[in-house]
Design an enzyme around this catalytic site. Structure first.
Site, short mmCIF file in Angstrom:
data_model
loop_
_atom_site.label_atom_id
_atom_site.label_comp_id
_atom_site.label_asym_id
_atom_site.label_seq_id
_atom_site.Cartn_x
_atom_site.Cartn_y
_atom_site.Cartn_z
N ASP A 78 0.95 -1.22 0.22
CA ASP A 78 -0.16 0.05 0.09
C ASP A 78 0.94 1.26 0.02
OD1 ASP A 78 -2.16 -1.80 0.17
OD2 ASP A 78 -3.33 -0.54 1.82
N CYS A 119 1.15 -7.97 4.91
CA CYS A 119 0.83 -6.39 4.79
C CYS A 119 -0.77 -6.38 4.62
CB CYS A 119 1.74 -5.66 3.61
SG CYS A 119 3.48 -5.76 4.35
N ASP A 120 -1.07 -5.24 4.29
CA ASP A 120 -2.42 -4.48 4.37
C ASP A 120 -3.47 -5.55 3.98
OD1 ASP A 120 -1.98 -1.42 4.92
OD2 ASP A 120 -0.40 -2.29 4.02
N GLU A 441 -6.77 4.77 -0.38
CA GLU A 441 -6.49 5.17 0.86
C GLU A 441 -6.14 6.53 0.59
OE1 GLU A 441 -4.93 1.49 3.39
OE2 GLU A 441 -3.60 2.77 2.88
N SER A 467 -5.34 4.97 5.45
CA SER A 467 -4.02 4.21 5.83
C SER A 467 -4.20 4.26 7.27
CB SER A 467 -2.66 4.83 5.26
OG SER A 467 -1.78 4.24 6.38
#
Length: 559
Positions: A78, A119-120, A441, A467
């Site tokens: 991201d 991760c995200d 985001e 975020s």
């Protein structure tokens, strides 16, 4: 075992022949087959080291009498996708991750799966897959990055994002910005604050699908290798017992995760991802439940961007088990909830709060309510989310003047050109799941606002998302979104907006008759996404208030 359908019986001789070409022996055919869904790649800092994690998992599987089979899963960074068209693809990748894992696991009939995310969108995508498959499953993340140090101050990725605004303002030089750029992200791992990746890894531990330490042991510590090896061992035990996800996760598990979420002050994205996970579990849930948990759960931690501490500090203080131990003192945790190994009670019984500055005692919280708040009102009839723990109290109740932008790019240009003033509410719309599409985001505009010193005097309101690194009055997931004709589509320049976090309200202070007239003149935006995955996604995705999940009942129209 599930894998017997692949390897047992006279008619499976061809299948066994293929397996033997991989080096599988006759003895191995009697052992559980464990899939390893590894999101290793060479573009995401949180994933660059996952090959080593996978090797340790395999060692644990072999040691416990299982046979490991590793396969790869996509993963988007991201941070690298931020601020340009790449961010449109981040949230949609969550669905691809879940779907691709389902395809691999069902096609090859694994007895259990070890998930290696970091991760995200990878963590929630894998959680969705685990819930949907409902077979034995366990998670081991890659772990958090260590913090950077610049001029003896601790720094992280958000320090660099916010430094851009400071550079525009003239507070720091280009040389100072370069020094931050060179030092803020010093190791592999998920970015070092309580951003989305670390939030979800911590909640995976809290919900019971990972071992203690999953969310906080640093990526570069050998302790994480030992944790990965132990995870591999337990995956075999889960397979032999056929202990499915649905036998571990229930309403108590979800409430535990929400309580930890509130105590930590996690990313607003956790709302979106927990909703998607709950959807896959088939459990009933409403956004009001989040406020119920928040109202009774004290905020015990202020991890970056909400405060000066980082995930490493949380690790040294005792990690998620210590947080849950503190919450249990007021019966805010279901101690009888199950985990992949034992109960929550067993974990909290051996936990210690080693630093009461990082994890405040339940008697002395930062606030008596949790770190996230769901707002409702005529601007967000289906809800909006704000990371209240990261909002200065001066902005908790304010009337602001709307500054309206129909894309993130328009807003960034206005912010960096110093066109946003104190008392403005920056409205960024047509960035929702459908309208973006992809629900980008907004870290770049929020960081620029903070860098310009406007975070205590303005707000940013969007049908997109933020975020986990965002701080300030950043209100996202406004639903219904603009592309579906939600009230945010009717806001005009100069309208007055009321934000009241205490009362959980988000109001557009415009007469209903005026809004009715505006609606008559509103037309949906035209989408130009031919021959794109985003075109399919935008037609199928649900509202953010329902987790922005793919609605599999919809009929697709191709242009």
């Amino acid at each position: 075992m599930r894998s017997d359908s692949l390897k047992k019986g006279l008619e499976r001789a061809p299948h066994r022949s293929l397996l033997k070409s991989l080096g599988i022996s006759d003895d191995d055919m009697n052992k559980p087959f464990i899939g390893i869904a590894n999101s290793f790649n060479e573009i995401v800092p949180g994933h660059m080291h996952l090959e080593r994690i996978a090797r340790a998992v395999k060692e644990g599987i072999y040691a416990s009498g299982g046979v490991p089979f590793e396969f790869n899963v996509i993963g988007i960074c991201d941070g690298l996708a931020m601020g340009h068209t790449g961010m449109k693809y981040s949230l949609p990748s969550r669905e691809v991750i879940a779907d691709s894992i389902e395809l691999m696991v069902q096609a090859h009939q694994f007895d259990a799966v070890v998930f290696i995310p970091n991760c995200d969108k990878i963590v929630p995508g894998m959680l969705m897959a685990a819930a949907r498959l409902d077979i034995p499953a366990i998670f081991i993340s890659g772990g958090p990055m260590l913090t950077g140090r610049t001029n003896l101050a601790e720094t992280d990725l958000i320090t660099v994002f916010e430094a851009v605004g400071r550079a525009v303002k003239g507070e720091i030089s280009s040389e100072e910005l370069l020094e931050l750029e060179n030092t803020a992200c010093p190791t592999c791992g998920s970015c070092s604050g309580m951003f989305t990746a670390n939030s979800m890894n911590c909640l995976t531990e809290a919900i019971g699908l990972a071992l203690p330490g999953n969310g906080t042991v640093p990526a570069v510590y050998s302790e994480r290798i030992r944790l990965a090896r132990e995870t591999g061992k337990i995956s075999v035990k889960l397979a032999l017992e056929n202990k499915k996800v649905s036998e571990i996760i229930d309403e108590k598990s979800i409430e535990n995760a929400l309580a930890v979420d509130m105590a930590l002050g996690c990313s607003t994205n956790t709302v979106l991802h927990l909703l998607a996970f709950i959807h896959e579990l088939g459990l009933q849930f409403s956004l009001e439940k989040i406020n119920e948990v928040s109202d009774r759960t004290p905020n015990l931690c202020r991890i970056s961007p909400a405060g000066k501490h980082h995930i490493f500090d949380l690790y040294e203080a005792g990690g998620i088990s210590a947080v849950m131990m503190e919450l249990s003192k007021r019966n805010l945790i279901h101690l009888d909830a199950k985990t992949v190994e034992g109960t929550v009670k067993e974990r909290t019984a051996v936990a210690k709060n080693k630093n009461t500055q990082v994890i405040r005692p339940i008697e002395n919280p930062y606030s008596q309510t949790g770190g996230l708040t769901i707002l409702f009102g005529n601007l967000a009839p289906e809800g909006a989310v704000v990371k209240s723990a990261a909002v200065d109290k001066s902005v908790w109740k304010r009337k602001l003047k709307a500054r309206v932008f129909n894309s993130e790019e328009e807003a960034i240009e206005a912010i960096l050109n110093r066109k946003i003033q104190k008392g403005d509410a920056v409205i960024i719309r047509y960035e929702g799941p459908k309208g973006g599409p992809g629900m980008r985001e907004m870290l770049q505009p929020t960081s620029a606002i903070c860098g310009l010193g406007l975070d205590k005097d303005t707000a940013l309101i969007t049908d997109g998302r933020f975020s986990g690194g965002t701080r300030g009055a950043a209100i996202g997931h406004v639903s219904p979104e603009a592309a579906e004709g939600g009230p945010i589509a009717l806001v005009e320049e100069g309208d007055e907006i009321l934000i009241d976090i205490e009362e959980k309200r988000l109001e557009l202070l415009v007469d209903d008759k005026v809004l009715e007239e505006r609606r008559k003149n509103w037309t949906p935006p035209k989408m130009t996404l031919k021959n794109s995955y985003l075109s399919l996604y935008s037609q199928l995705v649900s509202s953010a208030s329902r987790g922005a999940v793919i609605d599999r009942r919809k009929k697709v129209k191709f242009e």
